[in-house]
Design an enzyme around this catalytic site. Structure first.
Site, PDB file in Angstrom:
ATOM      1  N   ARG A  32      29.477  92.863 122.235  1.00  5.26           N
ATOM      2  CA  ARG A  32      28.584  92.758 123.403  1.00  5.26           C
ATOM      3  C   ARG A  32      27.836  91.429 123.369  1.00  5.26           C
ATOM      4  O   ARG A  32      27.746  90.727 124.378  1.00  5.26           O
ATOM      5  CB  ARG A  32      27.584  93.921 123.399  1.00  5.26           C
ATOM      6  N   GLY A  90      38.392 108.000 120.181  1.00  2.00           N
ATOM      7  CA  GLY A  90      39.545 108.254 119.317  1.00  2.00           C
ATOM      8  C   GLY A  90      40.864 107.973 120.014  1.00  2.00           C
ATOM      9  O   GLY A  90      41.763 107.364 119.436  1.00  2.00           O
ATOM     10  N   HIS A 103      22.300  99.993 114.095  1.00  2.00           N
ATOM     11  CA  HIS A 103      22.929 100.213 115.400  1.00  2.00           C
ATOM     12  C   HIS A 103      22.140 101.238 116.211  1.00  2.00           C
ATOM     13  O   HIS A 103      22.603 102.333 116.491  1.00  2.00           O
ATOM     14  CB  HIS A 103      24.388 100.666 115.219  1.00  2.00           C
ATOM     15  N   ARG A 144      20.034 107.766 120.324  1.00  2.00           N
ATOM     16  CA  ARG A 144      21.126 108.045 119.371  1.00  2.00           C
ATOM     17  C   ARG A 144      20.667 109.048 118.299  1.00  2.00           C
ATOM     18  O   ARG A 144      21.438 109.898 117.870  1.00  2.00           O
ATOM     19  CB  ARG A 144      21.612 106.750 118.723  1.00  2.00           C
ATOM     20  N   ASP A 148      28.000  95.975 118.857  1.00  4.80           N
ATOM     21  CA  ASP A 148      26.884  95.072 119.154  1.00  4.80           C
ATOM     22  C   ASP A 148      27.347  93.618 119.106  1.00  4.80           C
ATOM     23  O   ASP A 148      26.904  92.785 119.893  1.00  4.80           O
ATOM     24  CB  ASP A 148      25.745  95.294 118.147  1.00  4.80           C
TER      25      ASP A 148
HETATM   26  C1  LMR Z   1      26.911 102.351 122.073  1.00  4.59           C
HETATM   27  O1  LMR Z   1      26.217 101.466 121.589  1.00  4.59           O
HETATM   28  O2  LMR Z   1      27.417 102.255 123.206  1.00  4.59           O
HETATM   29  C2  LMR Z   1      27.211 103.580 121.270  1.00  4.59           C
HETATM   30  O3  LMR Z   1      26.409 103.592 120.130  1.00  4.59           O
HETATM   31  C3  LMR Z   1      27.050 104.844 122.044  1.00  4.59           C
HETATM   32  C4  LMR Z   1      25.637 105.099 122.506  1.00  4.59           C
HETATM   33  O4  LMR Z   1      25.209 106.271 122.458  1.00  4.59           O
HETATM   34  O5  LMR Z   1      24.959 104.173 122.943  1.00  4.59           O
END
Ligand code: LMR
Length: 314
Positions: free
Chosen positions: A153, A13, A177, A87, A150
């Site tokens: 990355r 945040g 995700h 997660r 994602d």
């Molecule tokens: C991530 O992909 O970095 C986030 O969803 C946080 C996590 O817990 O991995």
């Protein structure tokens, strides 16, 4: 236009609010809310940065004030993973947080675009959808799970692998995700054909990247800065769409009529009423089709968990 960040005092945040304060167009308003009483102080801190974005902070009972007349509500409240956690382990705590914040949004700014960052995104978005539906204000085109982390990355790792400049590669990431539900479509990366081994290694790195950060932070949280950068890119795209810029395309997890599951992440066009057209991501290779088939039971279970939390409370 007004953007509200809920969970503004957390790691994501604060960084996201900084990016929004620095980069939103002049005249925008930024409302920062957190149950942590430091939120108004964070707003004062940000207000000293010389941009024409007005920032106000809220805490406690002032959630309605933070949401009043908001066009885009970003939810990044809740707890983060520690090493060894998935997660999905965050569901118990974060489900109630998401439900309560979305309920307030449904009551105060039902026409806003709601962007969910809180994990597990695969289940939090269905919770938000059911809460909005119950309130009679659900517009699927204005509810997004932010899966952009994602994408950034994938774009970073692929550019590094190919020795290309950062920011020159686009990669669509479909599915959801979490773990195997994250499926980067490597076969459609323009101008390069990966071997099966190269594609598999890159996909594994993208799927495990969140855990890599959780482990590297060693009990002190998960990704915050890259998440904030990804969140900013996505919110900026939503805003550009709302401002009627043409050809704004990003991936997000939405109820978009996918044949695979009720909610599915895929590329889409954004416009003045949220997303308005989900786009094809190109033909998948056999390996990608197999990965998609493999992930779907997990994705559908995680969606059902979210739906049941609202529809069949214990
Ligand atoms: C991530 O992909 O970095 C986030 O969803 C946080 C996590 O817990 O991995």
């Amino acid at each position: 236009m007004k953007i509200t960040v809920l969970g503004a005092a957390g790691g994501i945040g604060q960084a996201l609010s900084l990016l929004l304060k620095m980069k939103l167009p002049a005249g925008f308003k930024l409302a920062l809310y957190d149950v942590a009483p430091v939120a108004p102080g964070i707003a004062v801190d940000l207000s000293h940065i010389p941009t024409d974005v007005a920032v106000k902070g809220f805490t406690g009972d002032d959630l309605p004030k933070a949401l009043e007349a908001s066009n885009v509500v970003v939810i990044c409240a809740g707890i983060a993973r520690k090493p060894g956690m998935h997660r999905a382990d965050l569901f118990k705590f974060n489900a109630g947080v998401t439900r309560d914040l979305i309920s307030a949004g449904a009551a105060i700014c039902p026409n806003a675009c709601f962007c969910i960052i809180t994990n597990p995104v695969n289940s939090m978005v269905p919770i938000a959808a059911e809460v909005l539906k119950k309130a009679g204000v659900y517009n699927p085109q204005k509810l997004f799970g932010v899966t952009m982390l994602d994408v950034i990355r994938a774009e970073t790792f692929v550019a590094n692998f190919l020795g290309r400049a950062a920011g020159t590669i686009r990669v669509n990431v479909i599915g959801g995700h979490s773990g195997k539900t994250i499926l980067p479509v490597m076969s459609q990366v323009g101008g390069f054909e990966f071997t099966d081994e190269e594609a598999a290694a890159l996909v594994r790195h993208i799927q495990d990247a969140g855990t890599e950060v959780v482990d590297a932070k060693a009990g002190n949280g998960s990704a915050t800065l890259a998440m904030a950068a990804a969140g900013y890119r996505f919110i900026n795209a939503v805003v550009r769409g709302l401002m009627e810029e043409e050809n704004v395309i990003e991936c997000a997890y939405v109820e978009g009529g996918s044949q695979h599951s009720r909610f599915f992440s895929q590329p889409m066009r954004l416009g003045k009423e949220g997303w308005y057209k989900v786009l094809p991501y190109g033909p998948l290779t056999q390996a990608e089709k197999d990965s998609l088939d493999l992930m779907l039971p997990t994705l559908r279970d995680e969606i059902r968990m979210g739906e049941d939390f609202v529809l069949k409370p214990e």
